[in-house]
Scaffold this motif. Structure first.
Motif, mmCIF file in Angstrom:
data_model
loop_
_atom_site.group_PDB
_atom_site.id
_atom_site.type_symbol
_atom_site.label_atom_id
_atom_site.label_comp_id
_atom_site.label_asym_id
_atom_site.label_seq_id
_atom_site.Cartn_x
_atom_site.Cartn_y
_atom_site.Cartn_z
ATOM 1 N N GLU A 155 0.840 -1.185 0.086
ATOM 2 C CA GLU A 155 0.091 0.078 -0.080
ATOM 3 C C GLU A 155 0.883 1.428 -0.116
ATOM 4 O O GLU A 155 0.498 2.277 -0.812
ATOM 5 C CB GLU A 155 -0.979 -0.100 1.147
ATOM 6 N N LYS A 192 -8.720 8.647 -6.090
ATOM 7 C CA LYS A 192 -9.030 8.588 -4.782
ATOM 8 C C LYS A 192 -9.487 10.012 -4.219
ATOM 9 O O LYS A 192 -10.208 10.229 -3.525
ATOM 10 C CB LYS A 192 -7.728 7.857 -3.878
ATOM 11 N N PHE A 244 -13.103 9.246 -3.860
ATOM 12 C CA PHE A 244 -12.883 8.350 -2.528
ATOM 13 C C PHE A 244 -12.025 8.703 -1.497
ATOM 14 O O PHE A 244 -11.463 8.116 -0.729
ATOM 15 C CB PHE A 244 -12.801 6.871 -2.573
ATOM 16 N N TYR A 298 -11.918 6.928 2.018
ATOM 17 C CA TYR A 298 -11.575 5.861 1.974
ATOM 18 C C TYR A 298 -10.453 5.284 2.799
ATOM 19 O O TYR A 298 -9.142 5.742 2.325
ATOM 20 C CB TYR A 298 -11.855 4.833 0.694
ATOM 21 N N ILE A 345 -6.156 3.031 -2.979
ATOM 22 C CA ILE A 345 -6.793 3.043 -4.206
ATOM 23 C C ILE A 345 -5.788 3.490 -5.418
ATOM 24 O O ILE A 345 -5.068 4.541 -5.343
ATOM 25 C CB ILE A 345 -8.164 4.057 -4.191
ATOM 26 N N LYS A 346 -5.948 2.428 -6.330
ATOM 27 C CA LYS A 346 -4.874 2.814 -7.201
ATOM 28 C C LYS A 346 -5.312 2.474 -8.805
ATOM 29 O O LYS A 346 -6.043 1.606 -9.099
ATOM 30 C CB LYS A 346 -3.459 1.564 -7.148
ATOM 31 N N SER A 347 -5.107 3.463 -9.563
ATOM 32 C CA SER A 347 -5.613 3.406 -10.996
ATOM 33 C C SER A 347 -4.858 2.707 -11.745
ATOM 34 O O SER A 347 -3.371 2.404 -11.395
ATOM 35 C CB SER A 347 -5.322 4.971 -11.767
ATOM 36 N N VAL A 366 -10.021 0.358 -10.990
ATOM 37 C CA VAL A 366 -8.997 0.546 -9.971
ATOM 38 C C VAL A 366 -8.933 -0.460 -9.004
ATOM 39 O O VAL A 366 -9.639 -1.537 -9.094
ATOM 40 C CB VAL A 366 -9.573 1.913 -9.184
ATOM 41 N N VAL A 423 -8.088 -1.797 -5.381
ATOM 42 C CA VAL A 423 -8.103 -1.315 -4.062
ATOM 43 C C VAL A 423 -7.913 -2.525 -2.870
ATOM 44 O O VAL A 423 -7.791 -3.529 -3.266
ATOM 45 C CB VAL A 423 -9.736 -0.685 -3.684
ATOM 46 N N PHE A 431 -18.006 1.024 -1.416
ATOM 47 C CA PHE A 431 -18.312 1.310 -2.894
ATOM 48 C C PHE A 431 -19.331 1.153 -3.565
ATOM 49 O O PHE A 431 -19.834 1.811 -4.453
ATOM 50 C CB PHE A 431 -17.083 0.463 -3.608
#
Length: 304
Positions: A232, A252, A256, A259, A263-265, A274, A276, A286
Motif C-alpha cells: 500500500e 481517490k 473516494f 476511504y 486506491i490505485k488507478s 481501479v 483497492v 463502494f
C-alpha cells in the motif's frame, strides 16, 4: 480450415504511461480473455461476427476476398477491422490468400466497457491466425506500449520494458500472501486509451525521461512487497508521484477521499478498473457509492 485462438485480457499494475518510454512495468494477464474461431464455409468471402460475454452478437460484417482488394465498408468498426486484416496480410502475404469462404467468430469473455483488452486480444488473436509478429501488427494499427499484447499469451505475471527493438518481457512470480485483501472495482465508464496516450505525449518529454528509472525501481519494489502495508505504501507513492507528472488528480482524491486504504488507478486514468485494498466488508463503501462491479483478485487474475 477450422481453427481457434485465445488471448488473455490484461491489467497494468505499475508504470502506467511511463511504460511508453521504457519504464519497467508489472502486468497481469486476466482469467477472462477473447476467443477467435475460424471455420471454412461454402459461401464466398469472410463473414465476421463478434459476440459479447453473454453470447449476444454486437457486430457482424462481410468482407470480399482477396482481402487486399476489399472495398472500404461503411462504419468505423468494419473499417478498423479491415485495416487490421489488411495490415496482417502486409506482414504475411500468404494470409487469407487462396481462401474462398470463411467465418470468423470472435467471443469476448468480459464486457466491452471493462477495459481489459478487447482490442489487444483481437490484435493478438489475428496475429496468431496470420502467423505474424503481434507487436508489428499493433504498431501498424492501434499503437501503444505493447504490454497488453505480451499479456495476451502470458501464463504468469510479467514485467514489460519497451525498447527501440523487441520488448523485454520476463515471466515473474507475483502471488502476494495478502491477495485476499486486493479487489478490482469498475468505475462505470470506459477510458479512451488513445486519448490518454495523447495527453501523456503532450507533457515535457525531458521530465518524463527522468522519471523512467524511478518507476522501474518502484515496480521492482512492489513485486518484492512482503506485507500489505509495504504494498500500500509503495503504490500510494506511485499514485501521488504520477498524479504530479501527468497533472491529473488521483481517483481517490476525486471520488473516494475518505476511504482509509489504497486506491490505485490501472492503465489510463479516469475510467475502467481501479485496484483497492481492504477487507470484504469494506467493499460496502463502494457499493453505497454506486460501484457494484467488485471483483476479488483471485477471480480477476489468471491462476498461475
Amino acid at each position: 480450415m477450422n481453427s481457434s485462438f485465445y488471448s488473455h485480457g490484461k491489467l497494468l499494475l505499475t508504470a502506467e504511461y511511463l511504460v511508453l518510454d521504457g519504464s519497467k512495468a508489472l502486468a497481469l494477464p486476466t482469467s477472462r480473455g477473447q476467443k477467435l474461431t475460424i471455420n471454412a464455409t461454402e459461401d464466398q468471402g469472410l463473414f465476421w461476427k463478434s459476440e459479447l460475454h453473454d453470447g449476444s452478437t454486437w457486430f457482424e460484417t462481410h468482407f470480399t476476398l482477396p482481402i487486399k482488394d476489399c472495398a472500404v465498408p461503411n462504419g468505423d468498426i468494419p473499417q478498423r477491422l479491415l485495416t487490421i486484416l489488411q495490415a496482417a496480410q502486409q506482414l504475411n502475404p500468404q494470409f487469407l490468400q487462396g481462401q474462398e469462404g470463411l467465418t470468423a467468430t470472435s467471443t469476448l469473455e468480459f464486457p466491452r466497457d471493462w477495459g481489459l483488452g478487447s482490442s489487444s486480444t483481437l490484435i493478438a488473436n489475428i496475429a496468431l491466425w496470420a502467423q505474424i509478429n503481434p507487436y508489428k501488427l499493433l504498431e501498424m494499427t492501434f499503437g501503444g506500449s505493447g504490454y497488453d499484447i505480451a499479456c495476451a499469451t502470458a501464463e504468469s505475471a510479467i514485467t514489460y520494458e519497451r525498447t527501440k527493438n523487441d520488448p523485454i518481457i520476463k515471466n515473474v512470480t507475483f502471488d502476494p500472501d495478502f491477495k485476499e485483501n486486493i479487489f478490482f472495482i469498475h468505475l462505470n465508464k470506459k477510458q479512451n486509451s488513445r486519448e490518454s496516450i495523447k495527453h501523456y505525449r503532450s507533457l515535457d518529454s525531458k521530465l518524463l525521461l527522468n522519471e523512467v528509472s524511478h518507476f522501474s525501481q518502484l515496480t521492482t519494489a512492489v513485486m518484492q512487497s512482503k506485507t500489505l502495508q509495504d504494498f500500500e505504501q509503495l503504490l500510494t507513492e506511485h499514485e501521488i508521484r504520477l498524479s504530479s507528472i501527468i497533472k491529473s488528480p488521483t481517483i481517490k482524491s476525486q471520488l473516494f477521499s475518505d476511504y482509509p486504504h489504497l486506491i490505485k488507478s490501472l492503465g489510463g486514468w479516469g475510467g475502467d478498473f481501479v485496484m483497492v485494498t481492504g477487507e470484504t466488508q469494506d467493499m460496502a463503501y463502494f457499493k453505497n457509492k454506486g460501484f457494484h462491479t467488485i471483483i476479488p483478485y483471485s477471480e480477476m487474475i489468471l491462476d498461475f
